[in-house]
Design a protein around this motif. Structure first.
Motif: not given
Ligand SMILES: [Zn+2]
Length: 431
Positions: A15, A19, A27
């Motif tokens: 992550l 993003d 997540s």
């Protein structure tokens, strides 16, 4: 089922700020849920999970990813499962190197759940194309982050990682700078000395003698998570450190940012930009020095005079100018016995008669003339003991000196006669 049990799977999750905007769906916990469910449903035995949280897909220098590669090398893994291919990486060439060459060469199967990609699937021709799209996406995100950053800089918000020496981030607003009492005082001292004609190298020496921590040492002292090795090799003040401080408009209360630029969004290397390209917003925080001191310090420290072995230090550096061409007079050695130096026209020194004529003056003679002139002025103004005038004060009084001296005409004694010397006064109060 029997066939599938031979797999020892790695679940890879990543992550980063590329993003953001995808919210919960990107997540780590949601990636984990998807991957675990997939492994369970397909009967793959999970060897380990590898997580890189907060690391961009443009670099492959990620601890989790590197651990996974190590385990592949140790033959502990023969299947890599990720949510989508962009988790592996957003750099199309590098990602392709893994999916097209590395994994096949290690006989590692690779599955990207949401992309319906499986390296065992004969119809996986879409992969290179997907990698290109992923890279375009990263390029676009990088551009968006960059333009948002530039917009904040143009508003005068401090966007750097660490506050400049002499300041700290405002506890209430991390984009605002406030004076750091400890280092702020040191910065003021540096400017005062430079404005009084002390050379950067001398200032650096004094700070080293007093064991004052350097800017990077101080930064690491006040933030234990930082490592000094990452900031400086030489743990001492140098003239370069001093000059950098003296040139930084941040001390006038102005925010100067975007001093460097990245070569490309894929490559972290940065180049320095010329001052004309900096984003400067004036009066964004409390200044540490006045314009006058800043200007004077800049002028004095620009001089490339070196202190000679006998400790000679040209107090007129940046002040004395040739009356003919206006260039600075610089120190040159003198043949006269006992004389410290001559000041000569900088243009003549550099370019000979193409620059100017051979104007020069004995340093001591000039010093004498300037001192006498100031003392007589002081006497006229009612000062009782002008002889106690210190050198320091002298240089708060003299703004500049124009020297035009006859290379044509000597007195019978052989001594060069001054044609004109103009001394300009302007009192610059010490801060
Ligand atoms: Zn000249």
């Amino acid at each position: 089922m029997a066939v599938r049990e031979k797999y020892s799977a790695a679940l890879y999750m990543r992550l980063s700020k590329d993003d953001s905007g995808f919210g919960e769906s990107a997540s780590i916990s949601s990636q984990r849920k998807i991957l675990r469910r997939y492994a369970l449903e397909n009967g793959f035995c999970v060897h380990k999970e590898y997580v890189d949280d907060g690391i961009s897909g443009l670099t492959f220098n990620r601890p989790g990813f590197k651990r996974m590669i190590q385990d592949i090398e140790n033959k502990q893994i023969n299947l890599v499962i990720t949510k989508d291919l962009s988790r592996l990486g957003r750099n199309y060439i590098m990602t392709g190197r893994y999916t097209e060459f590395y994994f096949p060469s290690k006989k590692v199967r690779c599955i990207a759940v949401n992309d319906n990609y499986d390296s065992d699937d004969l119809y996986s021709d879409m992969v290179p194309f997907r990698n290109v799209i992923n890279e375009m996406y990263a390029r676009d995100t990088s551009r968006k982050i960059r333009s948002a950053l530039l917009a904040r800089m143009q508003e005068g918000a401090f966007m750097g990682a660490h506050a400049p020496y002499g300041y700290e981030r405002d506890a209430g607003d991390k984009h605002h700078l406030v004076v750091d009492e400890v280092t702020g005082t040191i910065v003021k001292g540096i400017f005062q000395k430079a404005a009084a004609g002390v050379l950067p190298i001398q200032i650096a020496r004094e700070l080293n003698e007093c064991k004052i921590p350097t800017p990077s040492e101080y930064r690491c002292m006040s933030n234990p998570s930082l490592r000094i090795e990452n900031f400086s090799k030489r743990r001492e003040w140098t003239s370069a450190t001093i000059i950098k401080i003296l040139r930084n408009p941040v001390y006038l209360g102005h925010m100067a940012q975007r001093k460097t630029s990245k070569l490309s969004f894929k490559c972290p290397a940065a180049i320095s930009l010329p001052a004309s390209d900096w984003i400067i917003v004036e009066n964004t925080h409390a200044p540490l020095v006045t314009n006058l001191t800043f200007e004077l310090a800049a002028r004095r420290s620009r001089q490339r005079t070196c202190i000679q072995g006998n400790g000679f230090n040209n107090l007129f550096s940046g002040i004395a100018r040739c009356g003919d061409c206006g260039r600075r007079m610089s120190a040159v050695s003198s043949r006269k016995k006992g004389a410290e130096a001559n000041l000569a026209c900088g243009a003549y020194k550099q370019k000979g008669t193409r620059g100017c004529s051979n104007h020069f003056i004995a340093y001591d003679d000039l010093y004498e003339v300037v001192l006498c002139r100031i003392q007589s002025l002081m006497r006229r103004c009612g000062f009782s003991e002008p002889e106690k005038l210190t050198q320091d004060l002298l240089f708060h009084l003299v703004d500049h000196i124009e020297i035009c001296q006859g290379h044509f005409g000597k007195t019978p004694s052989g001594r060069v006669k001054f044609q004109t010397i103009k001394i300009f006064f302007r009192f610059r109060p010490p801060e």
